[in-house]
Design an enzyme around this catalytic site. Structure first.
Site, PDB file in Angstrom:
ATOM      1  N   GLU A  61       0.862  -1.186   0.000  1.00 20.73           N
ATOM      2  CA  GLU A  61       0.000   0.000   0.000  1.00 20.73           C
ATOM      3  C   GLU A  61       0.900   1.239   0.000  1.00 20.73           C
ATOM      4  O   GLU A  61       2.115   1.131   0.192  1.00 20.73           O
ATOM      5  CB  GLU A  61      -0.917  -0.003   1.228  1.00 20.73           C
ATOM      6  CG  GLU A  61      -2.016  -1.039   1.124  1.00 20.73           C
ATOM      7  CD  GLU A  61      -2.967  -1.078   2.316  1.00 20.73           C
ATOM      8  OE1 GLU A  61      -4.089  -1.514   2.128  1.00 20.73           O
ATOM      9  OE2 GLU A  61      -2.563  -0.687   3.426  1.00 20.73           O
TER      10      GLU A  61
ATOM     11  N   ASP B 114     -16.725  10.072  20.407  1.00 23.08           N
ATOM     12  CA  ASP B 114     -17.214  10.048  21.798  1.00 23.08           C
ATOM     13  C   ASP B 114     -16.074   9.902  22.812  1.00 23.08           C
ATOM     14  O   ASP B 114     -16.071  10.553  23.861  1.00 23.08           O
ATOM     15  CB  ASP B 114     -18.196   8.888  22.020  1.00 23.08           C
ATOM     16  CG  ASP B 114     -19.443   9.006  21.155  1.00 23.08           C
ATOM     17  OD1 ASP B 114     -19.516   9.945  20.346  1.00 23.08           O
ATOM     18  OD2 ASP B 114     -20.331   8.153  21.285  1.00 23.08           O
TER      19      ASP B 114
ATOM     20  N   HIS C 273      -9.307   9.507   2.702  1.00 22.17           N
ATOM     21  CA  HIS C 273      -8.918   8.374   1.849  1.00 22.17           C
ATOM     22  C   HIS C 273      -9.189   8.789   0.416  1.00 22.17           C
ATOM     23  O   HIS C 273     -10.264   9.283   0.100  1.00 22.17           O
ATOM     24  CB  HIS C 273      -9.732   7.129   2.224  1.00 22.17           C
ATOM     25  CG  HIS C 273      -9.161   5.869   1.660  1.00 22.17           C
ATOM     26  ND1 HIS C 273      -9.176   5.602   0.312  1.00 22.17           N
ATOM     27  CD2 HIS C 273      -8.553   4.820   2.247  1.00 22.17           C
ATOM     28  CE1 HIS C 273      -8.592   4.424   0.104  1.00 22.17           C
ATOM     29  NE2 HIS C 273      -8.201   3.940   1.260  1.00 22.17           N
TER      30      HIS C 273
ATOM     31  N   ARG D 140      -1.189   9.018   1.226  1.00 24.31           N
ATOM     32  CA  ARG D 140      -2.581   9.406   0.977  1.00 24.31           C
ATOM     33  C   ARG D 140      -2.830  10.896   0.868  1.00 24.31           C
ATOM     34  O   ARG D 140      -3.692  11.338   0.123  1.00 24.31           O
ATOM     35  CB  ARG D 140      -3.438   8.882   2.120  1.00 24.31           C
ATOM     36  CG  ARG D 140      -3.766   7.483   1.890  1.00 24.31           C
ATOM     37  CD  ARG D 140      -4.655   6.986   2.948  1.00 24.31           C
ATOM     38  NE  ARG D 140      -4.605   5.550   2.762  1.00 24.31           N
ATOM     39  CZ  ARG D 140      -5.103   4.680   3.579  1.00 24.31           C
ATOM     40  NH1 ARG D 140      -5.688   5.089   4.674  1.00 24.31           N
ATOM     41  NH2 ARG D 140      -5.021   3.408   3.317  1.00 24.31           N
TER      42      ARG D 140
ATOM     43  N   HIS E  52     -11.549   9.815   6.516  1.00 25.78           N
ATOM     44  CA  HIS E  52     -11.306   8.393   6.755  1.00 25.78           C
ATOM     45  C   HIS E  52     -10.716   8.089   8.127  1.00 25.78           C
ATOM     46  O   HIS E  52     -11.082   7.110   8.756  1.00 25.78           O
ATOM     47  CB  HIS E  52     -10.347   7.916   5.661  1.00 25.78           C
ATOM     48  CG  HIS E  52      -9.999   6.468   5.707  1.00 25.78           C
ATOM     49  ND1 HIS E  52     -10.949   5.479   5.586  1.00 25.78           N
ATOM     50  CD2 HIS E  52      -8.806   5.824   5.831  1.00 25.78           C
ATOM     51  CE1 HIS E  52     -10.357   4.290   5.637  1.00 25.78           C
ATOM     52  NE2 HIS E  52      -9.061   4.469   5.808  1.00 25.78           N
TER      53      HIS E  52
ATOM     54  N   ARG F  77      -1.198   9.270   8.716  1.00 23.43           N
ATOM     55  CA  ARG F  77      -1.076   7.828   9.016  1.00 23.43           C
ATOM     56  C   ARG F  77      -0.736   7.041   7.759  1.00 23.43           C
ATOM     57  O   ARG F  77      -1.370   7.209   6.719  1.00 23.43           O
ATOM     58  CB  ARG F  77      -2.384   7.300   9.573  1.00 23.43           C
ATOM     59  CG  ARG F  77      -2.389   5.803   9.765  1.00 23.43           C
ATOM     60  CD  ARG F  77      -3.734   5.339  10.242  1.00 23.43           C
ATOM     61  NE  ARG F  77      -4.730   5.472   9.213  1.00 23.43           N
ATOM     62  CZ  ARG F  77      -5.187   4.456   8.474  1.00 23.43           C
ATOM     63  NH1 ARG F  77      -4.723   3.245   8.641  1.00 23.43           N
ATOM     64  NH2 ARG F  77      -6.119   4.666   7.584  1.00 23.43           N
TER      65      ARG F  77
HETATM   66  P1  FAD Z   1     -13.559   0.916  15.948  1.00 21.09           P
HETATM   67  O1  FAD Z   1     -13.221  -0.333  15.251  1.00 21.09           O
HETATM   68  O2  FAD Z   1     -14.162   2.000  15.140  1.00 21.09           O
HETATM   69  O3  FAD Z   1     -14.546   0.564  17.153  1.00 21.09           O
HETATM   70  C1  FAD Z   1     -15.151   1.581  17.907  1.00 21.09           C
HETATM   71  C2  FAD Z   1     -16.098   0.951  18.912  1.00 21.09           C
HETATM   72  O4  FAD Z   1     -16.452   1.901  19.889  1.00 21.09           O
HETATM   73  C3  FAD Z   1     -17.412   0.443  18.345  1.00 21.09           C
HETATM   74  O5  FAD Z   1     -17.713  -0.795  18.931  1.00 21.09           O
HETATM   75  C4  FAD Z   1     -18.435   1.472  18.816  1.00 21.09           C
HETATM   76  O6  FAD Z   1     -19.744   0.974  18.979  1.00 21.09           O
HETATM   77  C5  FAD Z   1     -17.836   1.846  20.134  1.00 21.09           C
HETATM   78  N1  FAD Z   1     -18.257   3.144  20.660  1.00 21.09           N
HETATM   79  C6  FAD Z   1     -17.961   4.371  20.200  1.00 21.09           C
HETATM   80  N2  FAD Z   1     -18.495   5.309  20.983  1.00 21.09           N
HETATM   81  C7  FAD Z   1     -19.139   4.663  21.974  1.00 21.09           C
HETATM   82  C8  FAD Z   1     -19.916   5.064  23.084  1.00 21.09           C
HETATM   83  N3  FAD Z   1     -20.137   6.359  23.378  1.00 21.09           N
HETATM   84  N4  FAD Z   1     -20.448   4.120  23.888  1.00 21.09           N
HETATM   85  C9  FAD Z   1     -20.285   2.787  23.624  1.00 21.09           C
HETATM   86  N5  FAD Z   1     -19.556   2.350  22.582  1.00 21.09           N
HETATM   87  C10 FAD Z   1     -18.999   3.276  21.774  1.00 21.09           C
HETATM   88  N6  FAD Z   1      -6.791   0.487   9.075  1.00 21.09           N
HETATM   89  C11 FAD Z   1      -5.836  -0.404   8.795  1.00 21.09           C
HETATM   90  O7  FAD Z   1      -4.834  -0.497   9.515  1.00 21.09           O
HETATM   91  N7  FAD Z   1      -5.966  -1.223   7.714  1.00 21.09           N
HETATM   92  C12 FAD Z   1      -7.040  -1.184   6.886  1.00 21.09           C
HETATM   93  O8  FAD Z   1      -7.132  -1.945   5.938  1.00 21.09           O
HETATM   94  C13 FAD Z   1      -8.056  -0.241   7.156  1.00 21.09           C
HETATM   95  N8  FAD Z   1      -9.139  -0.128   6.348  1.00 21.09           N
HETATM   96  C14 FAD Z   1     -10.170   0.690   6.723  1.00 21.09           C
HETATM   97  C15 FAD Z   1     -11.338   0.712   5.961  1.00 21.09           C
HETATM   98  C16 FAD Z   1     -12.413   1.483   6.365  1.00 21.09           C
HETATM   99  C17 FAD Z   1     -13.671   1.504   5.560  1.00 21.09           C
HETATM  100  C18 FAD Z   1     -12.311   2.273   7.542  1.00 21.09           C
HETATM  101  C19 FAD Z   1     -13.462   3.107   7.993  1.00 21.09           C
HETATM  102  C20 FAD Z   1     -11.138   2.281   8.275  1.00 21.09           C
HETATM  103  C21 FAD Z   1     -10.064   1.496   7.869  1.00 21.09           C
HETATM  104  N9  FAD Z   1      -8.879   1.468   8.602  1.00 21.09           N
HETATM  105  C22 FAD Z   1      -7.902   0.573   8.298  1.00 21.09           C
HETATM  106  C23 FAD Z   1      -8.773   2.184   9.869  1.00 21.09           C
HETATM  107  C24 FAD Z   1      -9.049   1.182  11.004  1.00 21.09           C
HETATM  108  O9  FAD Z   1     -10.044   0.279  10.574  1.00 21.09           O
HETATM  109  C25 FAD Z   1      -9.507   1.869  12.260  1.00 21.09           C
HETATM  110  O10 FAD Z   1      -8.633   2.887  12.610  1.00 21.09           O
HETATM  111  C26 FAD Z   1      -9.556   0.868  13.407  1.00 21.09           C
HETATM  112  O11 FAD Z   1     -10.326  -0.241  13.034  1.00 21.09           O
HETATM  113  C27 FAD Z   1     -10.111   1.511  14.647  1.00 21.09           C
HETATM  114  O12 FAD Z   1     -10.334   0.511  15.594  1.00 21.09           O
HETATM  115  P2  FAD Z   1     -10.859   0.918  17.014  1.00 21.09           P
HETATM  116  O13 FAD Z   1     -10.990  -0.339  17.776  1.00 21.09           O
HETATM  117  O14 FAD Z   1     -10.053   2.010  17.545  1.00 21.09           O
HETATM  118  O15 FAD Z   1     -12.319   1.528  16.710  1.00 21.09           O
HETATM  119  C1  SIN Z   2      -7.528   0.602   2.542  1.00 24.91           C
HETATM  120  O1  SIN Z   2      -7.777  -0.588   2.442  1.00 24.91           O
HETATM  121  O2  SIN Z   2      -7.252   1.349   1.611  1.00 24.91           O
HETATM  122  C2  SIN Z   2      -7.572   1.190   3.893  1.00 24.91           C
HETATM  123  C3  SIN Z   2      -6.295   0.943   4.542  1.00 24.91           C
HETATM  124  C4  SIN Z   2      -6.145   1.830   5.715  1.00 24.91           C
HETATM  125  O3  SIN Z   2      -6.939   2.737   5.927  1.00 24.91           O
HETATM  126  O4  SIN Z   2      -5.171   1.623   6.438  1.00 24.91           O
END
Ligand code: FAD
Ligand code: SIN
Length: 542
Positions: free
Chosen positions: A118, A220, A241, A287, A348, A383
């Site tokens: 990537e 939040d 993104h 990006r 993103h 990032r």
């Molecule tokens: P999240 O996975 O977003 O989880 C947040 C959690 O918090 C959820 O369960 C939600 O319900 C809960 N929550 C939030 N507020 C509250 C509240 N007030 N009360 C109770 N629960 C709450 N990163 C990579 O490294 N590789 C990738 O390939 C990649 N692809 C991506 C593709 C997409 C479409 C997106 C959107 C992001 C991508 N990213 C990728 C970024 C990465 O997915 C995220 O940064 C990462 O998954 C965040 O994980 P997290 O556990 O911090 O939060």
């Molecule tokens: C993607 O698959 O392009 C998302 C990867 C990332 O956000 O790290």
């Protein structure tokens, strides 16, 4: 008083069921009593939607130093070296953790983990499960968490605010002792108490009109921590993104960067491969560079989108590497083996967040922040792709270790007053929330987007402050609801984004302003200090 007297006690409360929250839960010992709260279904999190993969050095031709260098370059050297080292060095352990939980990744012809590429990565180092990596990870981790007797899951519970010891006049240093959460099904507020609380609430990119994020991403965790007295840093760095699907019927659908990693080109309507004009790394430039180039071309030509083209690869190759995208885009009448894909940038990733140390500790004793909610120092001004899931796993495990070490200090928790909503009524019209929500996102998109100016940021701040006052008034007068809790947080975090953007008098990484187009000589993070901030004995981020 309300009838909201239901109170729960745990050893550790984890807000969030994404990669960060689940890693913490599954890395704590089985005798800990753990609560996981999620706003919606457990898999409704950015983690589930991740396509590309997890960055980790596994190939012999690659090295930890290479990954560190690439991360520093992508982050415009604003990354904190210690955090980068800590994360990159945790790559192997993270992948081992995921494999031990049963996550299945794509293998190559030698039955080794297949590594894709990537933007920003000098080597192939993205471990993935075809083009649906997040789904593979989330599904397995959720399955494992549900098997654990010591983990209690609270779906559709929305954390509102942290409870801190100072508010209850408890002696000793100020610490987090739990939180209030709104049970959506019963419309009541519950009290959750624990000596340790972790915010793993994901990012805040639903602040923008166009976003790749699921609806839960309303900042939040960042807002709650700030209100409780924790510092927040680098909120100006919002990653757009470059390639989200442009289609009237498609909502927030990302086209993975791995497609460019496997050779896809970006083209203008006349067929020109325009990225070659902007950067020698072309489609695989970081990006910020690609998103800005697309934004520039869209504005220059007055078009709505550009094209992503992988049709020069064989149909077999495309279907093998991108089975989910292939199927999904067919439902919109786009056959990616023959047709180009219309794409636009969308908000993103939140690079800034709650300041934490290498144990994921915030400024407040007993409070941890992990994943996209946290600012660890890893991402700097931008990032690098696939570094964020890695950060979730590394810091989730670090938090687990630290909580375990601190656990002896566990003391009996005090009696907490119930949520008092005796002075408020049901809202007379919910349209106020909808109106403010739309206005906020439109303002952020138009004035605080990919290319900024001081004047636009000041305009945004003015509008956001008006919205904030209106929402806070509404919050004080009416009973809480999910929408109201989210909007209150989103407006607060939007204000932080603008404040940080106004403070940065340079263009660096994801923050690009026409008023200060150059980079400063000095490297500084932007720190927001809440009025109730108290210096801990051992200050993080000296
Ligand atoms: P999240 O996975 O977003 O989880 C947040 C959690 O918090 C959820 O369960 C939600 O319900 C809960 N929550 C939030 N507020 C509250 C509240 N007030 N009360 C109770 N629960 C709450 N990163 C990579 O490294 N590789 C990738 O390939 C990649 N692809 C991506 C593709 C997409 C479409 C997106 C959107 C992001 C991508 N990213 C990728 C970024 C990465 O997915 C995220 O940064 C990462 O998954 C965040 O994980 P997290 O556990 O911090 O939060
Ligand atoms: C993607 O698959 O392009 C998302 C990867 C990332 O956000 O790290």
């Amino acid at each position: 008083m309300s009838n909201s007297t239901i109170s729960h006690e745990f050893d550790v409360i984890i807000v969030g069921s994404g990669g960060a929250g689940l890693t913490l839960a599954l890395s704590l010992p089985n005798h800990f009593k753990i609560a996981i709260l999620a706003k919606s279904h457990l898999n409704d999190a950015s983690t589930y939607y991740a396509q590309g993969g997890v960055a980790a050095v596994l190939d012999k031709t690659d090295s930890i130093e290479n990954h560190i260098n690439d991360t520093m370059i992508a982050g415009s050297h604003l990354c904190e070296l210690n955090a980068v080292k800590h994360t990159v060095e945790g790559g192997q352990a993270s992948i081992d953790f995921l494999l031990s939980q049963g996550v299945q990744f794509t293998l190559d012809e030698k039955e080794q983990l297949h590594l894709t590429r990537e933007g920003g990565h000098s080597h192939r180092r993205i471990i993935h499960a075809a083009d649906a990596t997040g789904k593979a990870i989330s599904t397995k981790l959720i399955e494992r968490a549900r098997e654990h007797q010591n983990i209690e899951i609270f779906e559709h519970y929305i954390a509102i605010d942290l409870i801190t010891s100072d508010k209850l006049k408890i002696d000793g240093p100020k610490r987090a002792i739990g939180l209030y959460a709104f049970n959506e099904a019963t419309e009541t507020v519950h009290t959750f108490l624990a000596p340790f609380t972790a915010l793993a609430c994901g990012g805040a990119m639903r602040a923008y009109l166009h976003s790749s994020n699921p609806d839960i991403a309303t900042g939040d965790g960042i807002a709650m921590a700030f209100r409780a007295g924790c510092r927040v840093a680098n909120m100006e760095f919002n990653q757009f993104h470059p390639t989200c699907l442009y289609h009237p019927q498609a909502r927030s659908f990302l086209i993975t960067e791995a497609m460019r990693g496997e050779g896809a080109y970006l083209r203008l309507p006349d067929g020109e491969r325009f990225m070659l004009r902007f950067d020698e790394r072309a489609e695989l430039a970081p990006r910020d560079v690609v998103a800005r180039a697309i934004d520039f071309e869209i504005k220059r030509l007055g078009i709505r989108y550009v094209w992503l083209d992988i049709t020069h690869q064989s149909a077999d190759f495309i279907q093998e590497h991108f089975p989910t995208l292939y199927e999904h885009l067919l439902t919109f009448g786009i056959d990616i083996t023959q047709d180009m894909i219309p794409v636009v940038p969308a908000a993103h990733y939140t690079c800034g967040g709650v300041m934490v140390d290498q144990h994921s500790q915030t400024d407040l004793l007993g409070l941890y922040a992990i994943g996209e909610t946290a600012y660890t120092g890893l991402h700097g001004a931008n990032r690098m792709a696939s570094n964020s899931l890695l950060e979730c796993f590394v810091y989730g495990m670090s938090a687990a270790k630290h909580i375990q070490m601190q656990f002896k200090e566990h003391t009996l928790l005090p009696l907490i007053p119930s949520w008092d909503d005796s002075q408020v009524t049901h809202p007379d019209e919910d349209v106020v929330i909808l109106q403010n929500w739309d206005e906020l996102r439109q303002t952020m998109w138009n004035y605080v987007g990919i290319v900024r100016t001081t004047k636009r940021l000041e305009r945004a701040l003015h509008r956001i402050e008006m919205l904030k006052n209106e929402i806070n008034e509404y919050y004080q007068d009416y009973k809480v609801s999910k929408n109201l809790i989210e909007l209150r947080n989103l407006v607060m975090v939007s204000e932080m984004i603008v404040q940080c953007a106004l403070q940065r008098k340079e263009s660096r990484g994801l923050h690009f302003t026409l008023d200060y187009p150059d980079q400063n000589q000095t490297l500084e993070r932007t720190v927001l200090i809440p009025p109730n901030f108290q210096v801990k004995k051992e200050s993080i981020h000296p």
